[in-house]
Design a protein around this motif. Structure first.
Motif, PDB file in Angstrom:
ATOM      1  N   ARG A  48      -2.706  -2.051  12.321  1.00 12.76           N
ATOM      2  CA  ARG A  48      -2.877  -3.124  11.339  1.00 12.76           C
ATOM      3  C   ARG A  48      -3.910  -4.134  11.813  1.00 12.76           C
ATOM      4  NH1 ARG A  48      -3.085  -3.707   7.671  1.00 12.76           N
ATOM      5  NH2 ARG A  48      -1.724  -5.238   6.688  1.00 12.76           N
TER       6      ARG A  48
ATOM      7  N   ASP B  84      -0.384  -5.322   2.068  1.00 14.42           N
ATOM      8  CA  ASP B  84      -1.820  -5.536   2.255  1.00 14.42           C
ATOM      9  C   ASP B  84      -2.053  -7.042   2.401  1.00 14.42           C
ATOM     10  OD1 ASP B  84      -4.506  -5.127   2.452  1.00 14.42           O
ATOM     11  OD2 ASP B  84      -4.830  -4.819   0.312  1.00 14.42           O
TER      12      ASP B  84
ATOM     13  N   ASP C  27      -7.264  -2.921  11.244  1.00 16.52           N
ATOM     14  CA  ASP C  27      -7.624  -3.047   9.827  1.00 16.52           C
ATOM     15  C   ASP C  27      -7.974  -4.483   9.445  1.00 16.52           C
ATOM     16  OD1 ASP C  27      -7.240  -0.350   9.361  1.00 16.52           O
ATOM     17  OD2 ASP C  27      -5.150  -0.594   8.707  1.00 16.52           O
TER      18      ASP C  27
ATOM     19  N   ARG D 182       0.489   3.798   2.774  1.00 16.93           N
ATOM     20  CA  ARG D 182       0.959   3.293   4.066  1.00 16.93           C
ATOM     21  C   ARG D 182       2.481   3.244   4.092  1.00 16.93           C
ATOM     22  NH1 ARG D 182      -1.208  -2.094   4.584  1.00 16.93           N
ATOM     23  NH2 ARG D 182      -3.208  -1.112   4.990  1.00 16.93           N
TER      24      ARG D 182
ATOM     25  N   ASP E 200       0.878  -1.163   0.000  1.00 16.89           N
ATOM     26  CA  ASP E 200       0.000   0.000   0.000  1.00 16.89           C
ATOM     27  C   ASP E 200       0.922   1.221   0.000  1.00 16.89           C
ATOM     28  OD1 ASP E 200      -1.401   2.292   1.135  1.00 16.89           O
ATOM     29  OD2 ASP E 200      -3.039   0.914   1.579  1.00 16.89           O
TER      30      ASP E 200
END
Length: 318
Positions: free
Chosen positions: A176, A148, A179, A112, A109
């Protein structure tokens, strides 16, 4: 909650050495799972089996619903790994190494990645031959944490980092997990595991000896109590009280002891009845819980456990 990692009766031998001797491990989706044990306990071998780098001799293993030995290529697109010892290409810059490692993780990502480079304060323009150990570790962390992926396998992830960067790491791991990622965390920094882990598994000689939340594990051991009272609280012979030591301080009674979980309320009541001036109850830390599993080991083994709760790549049983 489904299981992201599941092993049952996992076995691996190297000649006459049983590196894994029936290890059971379950890591649920969306949790941070601490994975602890002294040098030679079998953690590095377990991680190699989970990555599909070593084939188990027996038992069952599942990672993200697949077989890590037969489905390694597909699974490696869904997981990221930070090894205990980071080796980078000395002629490449930090940014180039992040690119290469990121492709191995199935891509990064980019937003990120930029955020993590800034937060970890890494100069990605330098060649890695000029990096300190901590900066090399940052490259590995950024490439894994920016990926990801569904699963993060972190083996001694903060080795070489200063305390400020360790705090950054902990915050990023929490993000994380929020997420949706799952984390298996092996670290000799027990305070780090205690701060992050939802559950912990402690292994010994290739087997899991205990697993559960910190609250679960604390119920199986004792808290340290220190109190100053007007008179003796009369704890001699009370069930669940050990290592009792009474003395005097400024004309009052000073009491130190260990109290098992089931006896805490009784002991607190007796202390209050004796006229409390000061009272401190310290629940067992993860260090205490870890060492409890090795009580009775030879002194040299226990001393090693105090300084390291994780395998080094070169000291794993093979």
């Amino acid at each position: 909650m489904s299981d992201v990692i599941r092993t049952r009766d996992l076995r691996k031998t190297y000649g006459s050495t049983h590196a894994l001797d029936g290890l059971d491990l379950t890591v649920g989706q969306g949790e941070v799972h601490g994975f602890l044990g002294p040098n030679g306990a079998g953690k590095s071998t377990t991680i190699r089996v989970l990555l599909g780098l070593t084939r188990a001799d027996g038992g069952e293993v599942s990672v993200l619903g697949g077989d890590p030995w037969h489905d390694a290529v597909e699974l490696h697109l869904r997981l990221a790994y930070v090894p205990a010892g980071v080796t980078l290409w000395p002629g490449l810059t930090g940014g180039q190494c992040i690119d290469v490692l990121g492709r191995a993780h199935g891509g990064l990502d980019e937003g990120r990645r930029r955020d993590l480079v800034e937060r970890f304060d890494l100069d990605t323009r330098k060649r890695t031959r000029d990096y300190s150990t901590g900066n090399k570790q940052k490259v590995s962390l950024i490439s894994a944490l920016a990926a990801d992926v569904d699963l993060l396998l972190l083996d001694e992830p903060t080795s070489g980092l200063d305390p400020l960067m360790e705090q950054v790491f902990q915050k990023v791991v929490r993000e994380r997990v929020a997420d949706g990622a799952t984390v298996l965390l092996s670290s000799h920094i027990l305070g780090e595991v205690e701060a992050l882990a939802d559950r912990v598994s402690i292994i010994r000689a290739g087997r899991t000896v205990t697993t559960g939340t910190l609250a679960d594990l604390r119920r199986s051991t004792s808290s340290r109590v220190h109190a100053v009272t007007d008179v003796s609280p009369g704890l001699t012979g009370v069930d669940g009280v050990t290592a009792l030591d009474e003395g005097s301080v400024d004309g009052r009674v000073e009491t130190r002891c260990h109290v098992e979980a089931h006896a805490v309320s009784d002991v607190v009541g007796r202390l209050h009845a004796a006229g409390v001036h000061t009272l401190t109850i310290q629940p067992p830390s993860l260090d205490d819980l870890f060492l409890e599993q090795y009580r009775g080991d030879p002194a040299s083994r226990l001393a090693g456990a105090r300084t390291s709760a994780s395998d080094g790549a070169g000291s794993e049983q093979r």
